[in-house]
Design a protein around this motif. Structure first.
Motif, PDB file in Angstrom:
ATOM      1  N   THR A 165       0.836  -1.200   0.000  1.00  0.00           N
ATOM      2  CA  THR A 165       0.000   0.000   0.000  1.00  0.00           C
ATOM      3  C   THR A 165       0.867   1.245   0.000  1.00  0.00           C
ATOM      4  O   THR A 165       1.992   1.232   0.530  1.00  0.00           O
ATOM      5  CB  THR A 165      -0.949   0.012   1.218  1.00  0.00           C
ATOM      6  OG1 THR A 165      -1.825   1.143   1.129  1.00  0.00           O
ATOM      7  CG2 THR A 165      -0.175   0.088   2.513  1.00  0.00           C
ATOM      8  N   ARG A 166       0.350   2.290  -0.623  1.00  0.00           N
ATOM      9  CA  ARG A 166       1.056   3.573  -0.662  1.00  0.00           C
ATOM     10  C   ARG A 166      -0.001   4.682  -0.610  1.00  0.00           C
ATOM     11  O   ARG A 166      -0.970   4.666  -1.348  1.00  0.00           O
ATOM     12  CB  ARG A 166       1.879   3.686  -1.937  1.00  0.00           C
ATOM     13  CG  ARG A 166       2.399   5.066  -2.285  1.00  0.00           C
ATOM     14  CD  ARG A 166       3.606   5.481  -1.481  1.00  0.00           C
ATOM     15  NE  ARG A 166       4.741   4.571  -1.587  1.00  0.00           N
ATOM     16  CZ  ARG A 166       6.010   4.939  -1.410  1.00  0.00           C
ATOM     17  NH1 ARG A 166       6.299   6.210  -1.164  1.00  0.00           N
ATOM     18  NH2 ARG A 166       6.981   4.045  -1.464  1.00  0.00           N
ATOM     19  N   THR A 167       0.208   5.660   0.283  1.00  0.00           N
ATOM     20  CA  THR A 167      -0.700   6.797   0.409  1.00  0.00           C
ATOM     21  C   THR A 167       0.040   8.080   0.067  1.00  0.00           C
ATOM     22  O   THR A 167       1.169   8.294   0.531  1.00  0.00           O
ATOM     23  CB  THR A 167      -1.288   6.899   1.834  1.00  0.00           C
ATOM     24  OG1 THR A 167      -2.108   5.751   2.081  1.00  0.00           O
ATOM     25  CG2 THR A 167      -2.144   8.149   1.987  1.00  0.00           C
ATOM     26  N   VAL A 168      -0.572   8.905  -0.750  1.00  0.00           N
ATOM     27  CA  VAL A 168      -0.030  10.209  -1.122  1.00  0.00           C
ATOM     28  C   VAL A 168      -1.004  11.257  -0.610  1.00  0.00           C
ATOM     29  O   VAL A 168      -2.204  11.199  -0.901  1.00  0.00           O
ATOM     30  CB  VAL A 168       0.135  10.344  -2.648  1.00  0.00           C
ATOM     31  CG1 VAL A 168       0.797  11.675  -2.986  1.00  0.00           C
ATOM     32  CG2 VAL A 168       0.939   9.180  -3.207  1.00  0.00           C
ATOM     33  N   PHE A 205      -2.309  15.201  -0.185  1.00  0.00           N
ATOM     34  CA  PHE A 205      -2.393  16.619  -0.460  1.00  0.00           C
ATOM     35  C   PHE A 205      -2.911  17.270   0.828  1.00  0.00           C
ATOM     36  O   PHE A 205      -3.375  16.557   1.732  1.00  0.00           O
ATOM     37  CB  PHE A 205      -3.365  16.895  -1.605  1.00  0.00           C
ATOM     38  CG  PHE A 205      -2.881  16.451  -2.967  1.00  0.00           C
ATOM     39  CD1 PHE A 205      -1.676  15.791  -3.142  1.00  0.00           C
ATOM     40  CD2 PHE A 205      -3.643  16.702  -4.101  1.00  0.00           C
ATOM     41  CE1 PHE A 205      -1.232  15.381  -4.389  1.00  0.00           C
ATOM     42  CE2 PHE A 205      -3.218  16.307  -5.361  1.00  0.00           C
ATOM     43  CZ  PHE A 205      -2.014  15.640  -5.506  1.00  0.00           C
ATOM     44  N   PRO A 206      -2.854  18.580   0.942  1.00  0.00           N
ATOM     45  CA  PRO A 206      -3.340  19.196   2.184  1.00  0.00           C
ATOM     46  C   PRO A 206      -4.761  18.818   2.566  1.00  0.00           C
ATOM     47  O   PRO A 206      -5.081  18.681   3.756  1.00  0.00           O
ATOM     48  CB  PRO A 206      -3.229  20.703   1.880  1.00  0.00           C
ATOM     49  CG  PRO A 206      -2.069  20.797   0.945  1.00  0.00           C
ATOM     50  CD  PRO A 206      -2.195  19.582   0.067  1.00  0.00           C
ATOM     51  N   ALA A 207      -5.650  18.632   1.564  1.00  0.00           N
ATOM     52  CA  ALA A 207      -7.044  18.325   1.891  1.00  0.00           C
ATOM     53  C   ALA A 207      -7.567  17.097   1.143  1.00  0.00           C
ATOM     54  O   ALA A 207      -8.777  16.890   1.045  1.00  0.00           O
ATOM     55  CB  ALA A 207      -7.932  19.534   1.596  1.00  0.00           C
ATOM     56  N   THR A 208      -6.678  16.274   0.625  1.00  0.00           N
ATOM     57  CA  THR A 208      -7.060  15.055  -0.105  1.00  0.00           C
ATOM     58  C   THR A 208      -5.975  14.008   0.090  1.00  0.00           C
ATOM     59  O   THR A 208      -4.809  14.355   0.247  1.00  0.00           O
ATOM     60  CB  THR A 208      -7.185  15.323  -1.623  1.00  0.00           C
ATOM     61  OG1 THR A 208      -8.012  16.454  -1.838  1.00  0.00           O
ATOM     62  CG2 THR A 208      -7.791  14.128  -2.348  1.00  0.00           C
ATOM     63  N   ARG A 209      -6.364  12.747   0.103  1.00  0.00           N
ATOM     64  CA  ARG A 209      -5.338  11.709   0.116  1.00  0.00           C
ATOM     65  C   ARG A 209      -5.733  10.580  -0.841  1.00  0.00           C
ATOM     66  O   ARG A 209      -6.908  10.227  -0.971  1.00  0.00           O
ATOM     67  CB  ARG A 209      -5.080  11.175   1.525  1.00  0.00           C
ATOM     68  CG  ARG A 209      -6.157  10.323   2.131  1.00  0.00           C
ATOM     69  CD  ARG A 209      -5.756   9.911   3.556  1.00  0.00           C
ATOM     70  NE  ARG A 209      -6.653   8.947   4.152  1.00  0.00           N
ATOM     71  CZ  ARG A 209      -7.777   9.253   4.801  1.00  0.00           C
ATOM     72  NH1 ARG A 209      -8.143  10.509   4.931  1.00  0.00           N
ATOM     73  NH2 ARG A 209      -8.535   8.287   5.321  1.00  0.00           N
ATOM     74  N   VAL A 260       2.456   6.198 -10.514  1.00  0.00           N
ATOM     75  CA  VAL A 260       3.665   7.012 -10.451  1.00  0.00           C
ATOM     76  C   VAL A 260       3.425   8.148  -9.468  1.00  0.00           C
ATOM     77  O   VAL A 260       2.510   8.950  -9.658  1.00  0.00           O
ATOM     78  CB  VAL A 260       4.034   7.587 -11.825  1.00  0.00           C
ATOM     79  CG1 VAL A 260       5.309   8.420 -11.725  1.00  0.00           C
ATOM     80  CG2 VAL A 260       4.193   6.479 -12.853  1.00  0.00           C
ATOM     81  N   VAL A 261       4.225   8.188  -8.423  1.00  0.00           N
ATOM     82  CA  VAL A 261       4.216   9.331  -7.511  1.00  0.00           C
ATOM     83  C   VAL A 261       5.372  10.221  -7.963  1.00  0.00           C
ATOM     84  O   VAL A 261       6.536   9.906  -7.718  1.00  0.00           O
ATOM     85  CB  VAL A 261       4.379   8.898  -6.046  1.00  0.00           C
ATOM     86  CG1 VAL A 261       4.264  10.117  -5.126  1.00  0.00           C
ATOM     87  CG2 VAL A 261       3.339   7.844  -5.670  1.00  0.00           C
ATOM     88  N   VAL A 272       0.421  10.802  -9.835  1.00  0.00           N
ATOM     89  CA  VAL A 272       0.041  11.725  -8.759  1.00  0.00           C
ATOM     90  C   VAL A 272       1.175  12.708  -8.581  1.00  0.00           C
ATOM     91  O   VAL A 272       2.308  12.312  -8.276  1.00  0.00           O
ATOM     92  CB  VAL A 272      -0.240  10.970  -7.448  1.00  0.00           C
ATOM     93  CG1 VAL A 272      -0.701  11.943  -6.359  1.00  0.00           C
ATOM     94  CG2 VAL A 272      -1.298   9.886  -7.659  1.00  0.00           C
ATOM     95  N   PHE A 273       0.878  13.990  -8.777  1.00  0.00           N
ATOM     96  CA  PHE A 273       1.905  15.023  -8.632  1.00  0.00           C
ATOM     97  C   PHE A 273       1.994  15.437  -7.154  1.00  0.00           C
ATOM     98  O   PHE A 273       1.106  16.097  -6.626  1.00  0.00           O
ATOM     99  CB  PHE A 273       1.575  16.240  -9.506  1.00  0.00           C
ATOM    100  CG  PHE A 273       1.661  15.963 -10.976  1.00  0.00           C
ATOM    101  CD1 PHE A 273       2.840  15.502 -11.551  1.00  0.00           C
ATOM    102  CD2 PHE A 273       0.563  16.145 -11.799  1.00  0.00           C
ATOM    103  CE1 PHE A 273       2.921  15.241 -12.908  1.00  0.00           C
ATOM    104  CE2 PHE A 273       0.631  15.899 -13.161  1.00  0.00           C
ATOM    105  CZ  PHE A 273       1.811  15.451 -13.716  1.00  0.00           C
ATOM    106  N   ALA A 274       3.076  15.009  -6.511  1.00  0.00           N
ATOM    107  CA  ALA A 274       3.289  15.290  -5.099  1.00  0.00           C
ATOM    108  C   ALA A 274       4.344  16.379  -4.941  1.00  0.00           C
ATOM    109  O   ALA A 274       5.249  16.496  -5.766  1.00  0.00           O
ATOM    110  CB  ALA A 274       3.729  14.028  -4.361  1.00  0.00           C
ATOM    111  N   ARG A 275       4.208  17.144  -3.905  1.00  0.00           N
ATOM    112  CA  ARG A 275       5.171  18.237  -3.678  1.00  0.00           C
ATOM    113  C   ARG A 275       6.540  17.707  -3.350  1.00  0.00           C
ATOM    114  O   ARG A 275       6.706  16.836  -2.488  1.00  0.00           O
ATOM    115  CB  ARG A 275       4.677  19.147  -2.560  1.00  0.00           C
ATOM    116  CG  ARG A 275       5.483  20.430  -2.378  1.00  0.00           C
ATOM    117  CD  ARG A 275       4.973  21.238  -1.213  1.00  0.00           C
ATOM    118  NE  ARG A 275       3.618  21.714  -1.464  1.00  0.00           N
ATOM    119  CZ  ARG A 275       3.308  22.829  -2.116  1.00  0.00           C
ATOM    120  NH1 ARG A 275       4.310  23.599  -2.589  1.00  0.00           N
ATOM    121  NH2 ARG A 275       2.069  23.202  -2.273  1.00  0.00           N
ATOM    122  N   ALA A 276       7.540  18.199  -4.072  1.00  0.00           N
ATOM    123  CA  ALA A 276       8.917  17.751  -3.849  1.00  0.00           C
ATOM    124  C   ALA A 276       9.444  18.293  -2.519  1.00  0.00           C
ATOM    125  O   ALA A 276       9.066  19.369  -2.071  1.00  0.00           O
ATOM    126  CB  ALA A 276       9.793  18.238  -4.993  1.00  0.00           C
TER     127      ALA A 276
END
Length: 317
Positions: free
Chosen positions: A197-200, A202-206, A241-242, A313-317
């Protein structure tokens, strides 16, 4: 063969070519293209295929979505207030309906440049951004321009009830050649770390991706709930892809005054690639907006994806 007979045969060949409309081969191997009599090539070079991209609402009130399982590629982007929006790209299959359709953002222009004149279905954008969309190399399919391609559903309340009929925008699915993303598909690379499992966040979404050994896919969940379509189909990705990118403030704001994030997809950085129940370290590079994104393993070899739907999923670097 006599000189007189040879000349006669040559003159006959010329006459036949002229009367049949066929170009005369002068022996140099660079014959002009055949035409249909109107100076138009009868067999023109094939045009590059163009995919359909749809901006899809992803707040809780918009779920479950429609047509998400048919996409070849799904991008998850951060928008105002730390929420998320999806961009689904269709090339090999066109579902009967997709939605709910919502508005586009400035960074979508950069993301879409990798495709050849894609059709973008969206409900609108800020007035200050409209000139940029008008000048961009894409086909903007807005509801006011293509009214018969959209409809309002009674199942949800506005603004989460606008849906698209893709087959009224594209006569047929353009095919896999339209997916000019730079992605490579093939056997999994060596190594990797087993991951279930992998969770990404965002400030108000996952977003959570759970590996299903039975289905050989990553089952998608959002905000703790399984993601399924309105028809009950569980959304599942072959590859996730994260992609760690720079997400900065833009000069635009929404109607509440919240800044609109700009996701930079040109440049380079790191990524995690999930496939076959494993996580792989990767690097990504996209030199210009017109290029696709290259993913490589730590040793520099190309990173292959598994065949099937890809989520980025575009995650903050």
């Amino acid at each position: 063969m006599t000189t007189t007979l040879l000349a006669t045969l040559l003159m006959g060949a010329v006459a036949t070519a002229c009367t049949s409309g066929e170009p005369l081969d002068d022996g140099r191997g660079d014959m002009p293209p055949r035409t249909d009599g109107n100076s138009t090539p009868a067999n023109p070079a094939p045009r590059a295929a163009s995919p359909l991209a749809v901006k899809i609402d992803n707040v809780p009130g918009a779920r479950p979505q429609t047509g998400l399982d048919a996409a070849d590629l799904v991008y998850a982007e951060q928008v105002e207030g730390g929420l998320s929006r999806l961009m689904a790209v269709y090339a090999t299959r066109l579902p009967d309906a997709v939605g709910p359709v919502r508005s586009a953002r400035e960074s979508d222009l950069e993301l879409l440049r990798q495709f050849h004149k894609p059709t973008l279905a969206f409900s609108g954008t800020q007035k200050k951004l409209l000139p940029l969309f008008d000048k961009a190399p894409l086909q903007a399919a807005l509801p006011e321009k293509q009214p018969t391609a959209y409809y309002r559903s009674s199942d949800k309340s506005p603004p989460h009830n606008l849906y698209l009929r893709p087959k009224r925008l594209l006569a047929s699915a353009p095919g896999a050649d339209a997916l000019t993303t730079g992605f490579r598909y093939g056997a999994a690379p060596a190594g990797g770390t087993a991951e279930n499992t992998r969770t990404v966040r965002f400030p108000a979404t996952r977003f959570t991706f759970d590996w299903s050994g039975k289905r050989k896919h990553w089952l998608v969940s959002m905000d703790g709930a399984p993601t399924a379509t309105a028809g009950g189909e569980r959304v599942a990705a072959s590859t996730v892809v994260v992609q760690y990118v720079k997400i900065r403030e833009s000069k635009y704001h929404d109607y509440l005054g919240s800044n609109t994030p700009y996701t930079e997809t040109v440049g380079s950085g790191t990524a995690k690639v999930l496939r076959d129940g494993k996580a792989f370290d990767a690097a990504w590079k996209r030199a210009t907006p017109a290029d696709g994104t290259e993913f490589t393993a730590p040793d520099g070899t190309p990173m292959n994806f598994a065949e099937g739907q890809v989520w980025v999923v575009f995650a903050r670097a």
